[in-house]
Design an enzyme around this catalytic site. Structure first.
Site, PDB file in Angstrom:
ATOM      1  CD  GLN A  91      -6.023   1.935   2.933  1.00 28.19           C
ATOM      2  OE1 GLN A  91      -5.280   2.818   3.355  1.00 28.19           O
ATOM      3  NE2 GLN A  91      -5.690   1.158   1.909  1.00 28.19           N
TER       4      GLN A  91
ATOM      5  NE  ARG B 276       7.654  -3.053  15.416  1.00 26.92           N
ATOM      6  CZ  ARG B 276       8.762  -2.424  15.830  1.00 26.92           C
ATOM      7  NH1 ARG B 276       9.343  -2.812  16.952  1.00 26.92           N
ATOM      8  NH2 ARG B 276       9.278  -1.431  15.132  1.00 26.92           N
TER       9      ARG B 276
ATOM     10  CG  HIS C  97      -5.017   9.576   0.438  1.00 28.12           C
ATOM     11  ND1 HIS C  97      -3.660   9.618   0.276  1.00 28.12           N
ATOM     12  CD2 HIS C  97      -5.204   9.063   1.681  1.00 28.12           C
ATOM     13  CE1 HIS C  97      -3.053   9.160   1.355  1.00 28.12           C
ATOM     14  NE2 HIS C  97      -3.982   8.823   2.222  1.00 28.12           N
TER      15      HIS C  97
ATOM     16  CE  LYS D  34      -4.115   4.673   0.682  1.00 27.40           C
ATOM     17  NZ  LYS D  34      -2.737   4.152   0.669  1.00 27.40           N
TER      18      LYS D  34
ATOM     19  CE1 TYR E  93      -0.019   7.641   2.977  1.00 29.90           C
ATOM     20  CE2 TYR E  93       0.336   5.427   2.162  1.00 29.90           C
ATOM     21  CZ  TYR E  93      -0.451   6.342   2.818  1.00 29.90           C
ATOM     22  OH  TYR E  93      -1.666   5.944   3.310  1.00 29.90           O
TER      23      TYR E  93
ATOM     24  CG  ASP F   2      -1.846   1.169   1.287  1.00 25.63           C
ATOM     25  OD1 ASP F   2      -2.953   1.049   0.739  1.00 25.63           O
ATOM     26  OD2 ASP F   2      -1.465   2.211   1.854  1.00 25.63           O
TER      27      ASP F   2
ATOM     28  CB  SER G 228      -8.834   5.985   1.386  1.00 25.23           C
ATOM     29  OG  SER G 228      -8.178   5.914   2.632  1.00 25.23           O
ATOM     30  CG  ASN G 229      -9.225   8.417   5.269  1.00 26.75           C
ATOM     31  OD1 ASN G 229      -9.105   7.898   6.377  1.00 26.75           O
ATOM     32  ND2 ASN G 229      -8.191   8.596   4.449  1.00 26.75           N
TER      33      ASN G 229
ATOM     34  CB  SER H 149      -4.294   2.836  12.223  1.00 24.55           C
ATOM     35  OG  SER H 149      -3.491   3.834  11.641  1.00 24.55           O
ATOM     36  N   PRO H 150      -4.536  -0.912  12.090  1.00 28.00           N
ATOM     37  CG  PRO H 150      -3.789  -2.931  11.177  1.00 28.00           C
ATOM     38  CD  PRO H 150      -3.697  -1.439  10.992  1.00 28.00           C
TER      39      PRO H 150
ATOM     40  CE  LYS I 149       9.285 -16.094  11.719  1.00 28.54           C
ATOM     41  NZ  LYS I 149      10.567 -16.761  12.088  1.00 28.54           N
TER      42      LYS I 149
END
Length: 315
Positions: free
Chosen positions: A180, A262, A112, A81, A52, A47, A158-159, A207-208, A264
């Protein structure tokens, strides 16, 4: 990872764990190294976004991995996005994204934010005077044209709140395949998931884990006693429990870490199963709506000005 796919409303598929490539430092070499490591671990969904600043690094990493025989292009799902200053011309914006990525197409192109910025605004935190009126019908027509031209395989948003989704559906010729949004065990998005479900729109969670490290982020999700207890019960980590909860809701999750341990750990959530009691316990967790609401209201990219307006719309 190919067996861990969500079916979208247009027949395309989406790997249910994706790697986010945003980095505050935006170090290209570090980003490329992390993406290569992720590919070796089995990540197949990446993503990115114009804002970004990681499209170039992602494209470089994927080309090298393809050249080295680690992957084939058709095995990789790339999401990018449309930034809010490009609403006037989604086609040109996507063509520039493809140039940075070094690709002929991407798999998913998202709007976005449901806000428009003046054409020169290429920074993530705009000022009040940077905004202009949004013509979402014209924007979505451009997104549909991107699809027709073969620049992407799917289009989405998204959003977008419940209300924004229903407004879009009123004029869209092509229903978005994905919305998203931020979603985790302490921000469960019940109303939004229901509305999206009505239209066959897949919800993808960013941000899960609660967004630690972000301006609105918190470690309250992974630190919560319920999450900790469930993790202990399954010999798993709190992060894996939080991610598995999102997957159990039928959503995909976008995880963001360049730390190999993290990374993994995050993909290991695919091997965890939560039982009905675990899910019942998570439903008891208090949602941190006030903290998130205050951030959204104060964030200049947000269309919300009061908590009451946010609650009525519930993103």
């Amino acid at each position: 990872m190919r067996s861990y796919q969500a079916m979208l409303n247009n027949g395309e598929t989406l790997p249910i764990i994706g790697m986010g490539t945003y980095s505050g430092e935006n170090d290209r070499e570090t980003t490329e190294k992390a993406i290569r490591t992720a590919i070796k671990m089995g990540y197949r969904h990446f993503d990115t976004a114009k804002i970004y600043g990681s499209e170039l690094a992602l494209g470089n990493a994927l080309r090298r991995a393809t050249h080295d025989g680690l992957i084939e292009r058709e095995d990789i799902h790339v999401t990018s996005k449309l930034w809010s200053s490009d609403h006037h011309d989604p086609i040109s914006a996507l063509q520039q994204t493809l140039q940075r990525l070094g690709m002929e197409y991407i798999d998913l192109y998202l709007v976005h934010w449901p806000v428009a910025l003046k054409a020169w605004v290429d920074y993530p935190v705009p000022a009040e005077e940077d905004f202009e009126e949004l013509d979402m019908e014209n924007t979505w027509s451009g997104m549909e044209r991107c699809l027709e031209m073969g620049l992407c395989k799917s289009i989405g948003v998204s959003n977008f709140s419940s209300r924004k989704i229903e407004e879009l559906i009123d004029f869209a010729c092509v229903t978005p395949v994905v919305n998203q949004v931020e979603m985790h065990p302490m921000w469960r998005q019940r109303k939004l998931r229901s509305i999206c479900g009505d239209y066959g729109i897949h919800v993808s969670a960013y941000s899960p884990l609660g967004g630690p490290g972000n301006a609105w982020g918190t470690t309250a999700v992974v630190d919560h006693p319920i999450i900790q207890s469930i993790a202990h019960k399954h010999n798993a980590t709190p992060a894996q429990v939080a991610l598995r909860w999102g997957l159990s809701q039928g959503s995909s999750v976008i995880v963001k870490s360049f730390n190999p341990r993290r990374m993994k750990e995050n993909i290991g959530a695919l091997d965890l199963t939560l039982d009905d009691w675990d899910l019942f316990e998570i439903e008891k967790m208090e949602e941190r709506k006030i903290m998130r609401a205050e951030y959204l209201i104060n964030d200049t990219t947000s269309p919300y000005k009061t908590i009451e307006e946010l609650w009525d719309d519930e993103i």
